[in-house]
Design a protein around this motif. Structure first.
Motif, PDB file in Angstrom:
ATOM      1  N   GLU A   1     -58.999 -17.050  -2.951  1.00 22.84           N
ATOM      2  CA  GLU A   1     -59.855 -17.329  -4.100  1.00 22.84           C
ATOM      3  C   GLU A   1     -59.596 -16.357  -5.245  1.00 22.84           C
ATOM      4  O   GLU A   1     -59.824 -16.688  -6.412  1.00 22.84           O
ATOM      5  CB  GLU A   1     -61.333 -17.314  -3.691  1.00 22.84           C
TER       6      GLU A   1
ATOM      7  N   THR B   1     -56.810 -17.138  -9.223  1.00 20.67           N
ATOM      8  CA  THR B   1     -57.251 -16.899 -10.599  1.00 20.67           C
ATOM      9  C   THR B   1     -56.395 -15.873 -11.338  1.00 20.67           C
ATOM     10  O   THR B   1     -56.560 -15.692 -12.537  1.00 20.67           O
ATOM     11  CB  THR B   1     -58.705 -16.395 -10.604  1.00 20.67           C
TER      12      THR B   1
ATOM     13  N   PRO C   1     -52.689 -18.333 -12.815  1.00 27.10           N
ATOM     14  CA  PRO C   1     -52.798 -19.704 -12.302  1.00 27.10           C
ATOM     15  C   PRO C   1     -51.904 -20.726 -13.015  1.00 27.10           C
ATOM     16  O   PRO C   1     -52.379 -21.753 -13.515  1.00 27.10           O
ATOM     17  CB  PRO C   1     -54.280 -20.019 -12.520  1.00 27.10           C
TER      18      PRO C   1
END
Length: 293
Positions: free
Chosen positions: A254, A258, A261
């Motif tokens: 996760e 980010t 990306p």
């Protein structure tokens, strides 16, 4: 996307696992949009080292090409490739190894023959977009990666020329050719995130000493909801990818999703006017009815 719309993206990669480390999210997104997705894998991966200790077994070593073929099939399903085409060459191995001298190695292939094989595939599949490797591979000069570039670019050109390989199908002009890119910006962002989280970074000075081509990048495809595809596809290559590798999996998914990306590309050839800032590899390409194939 309407079934009457006939769009195809074709990628050319050197070994099983390259399709997973380079642009997997882009292909997954294309598949979701109804675009036909085709992978050409040029070698069998037979000279690859077994990098996952759990797979360092005699039964695997004795059947490595078959094992890597099965891994590729699984990864391709995860990514969403409609077809995987084996160009039929042996892995050339790294420079100055015994594998590099093998007569069936991709690096030693007859140039016109290898180009002709790819021309026949291009004319059959008729992609608007081709993704391959670039002209500057100083950062990782693997003989097979160099050969991918050296056959892809003339194949795209010759596929449109009826004078070349007249028995290989009706000529076809590719609208756009992109080169994959692994940017310094990606490495810096990942390195800084490791340090921010108090983790040891796998990126040491040798990574940042590599020549970069960030100034050549024209197109960034946002990986968005498709970021997991890359990691899942990499894990399918169990002989090549150690699931404990900090390089691939040192950051929580996760978080890694980010940090940087995007899949990044260099637009190398274009016969259309396009806005590359859209992050759409098909931008500027007119919609073609399936009946026009």
């Amino acid at each position: 996307m309407s079934p009457s719309v006939d769009r195809c993206i074709l990628t050319v990669h050197a070994h099983p696992d390259d399709e997973s480390s380079k642009g997997a999210a882009t292909i997954a997104q294309c598949k979701a949009e109804g675009i036909r997705t085709v992978l050409v894998c040029c070698t069998d991966g037979a000279a690859g080292d077994i990098l996952n200790p759990a797979m360092d077994r005699e039964d695997v070593k004795l059947n490595l090409p078959a094992v890597r073929r099965d891994e590729l099939a699984q990864a391709a399903r995860i990514i969403g490739y409609d077809e995987v085409i084996d160009l039929g060459y042996r892995d050339s191995g790294m420079p100055d190894t015994d594998a590099n001298a093998h007569p069936e190695a991709f690096a030693n292939a007859d140039h016109d023959e290898a180009v002709g094989k790819l021309v026949a595939i291009l004319r059959r599949e008729r992609p608007q977009v081709v993704v391959t490797y670039g002209d500057d591979q100083r950062g990782y000069p693997h003989p097979d990666h160099l050969q991918v570039h050296d056959i892809s670019m003339p194949a795209v050109e010759r596929a449109a020329d009826p004078e070349w390989y007249p028995d290989a199908g009706e000529p076809h002009r590719v609208d756009k050719v992109y080169w994959t890119s692994w940017s310094r910006g990606r490495m810096v962002a990942m390195h800084e995130k490791f340090l921010e989280m108090g983790l040891e970074s796998p990126f040491d000075e040798k990574w940042f000493d590599r020549p970069d081509q960030d100034d050549r990048i024209t197109t960034r495809v946002h990986t968005g909801e498709w970021s997991d595809v890359r990691w899942d596809a990499l894990l399918a290559h169990a002989t090549q990818i150690d699931p404990t590798s900090p390089f691939w999996f040192g950051l929580p998914r996760e978080v890694a999703a980010t940090v940087h990306p995007w899949d990044e590309y260099i637009l190398a050839v274009s016969h259309v006017d396009s806005d590359e800032s859209t992050g759409d590899l098909f931008d500027g390409i007119p919609v073609r009815d399936a009946a026009s194939r």
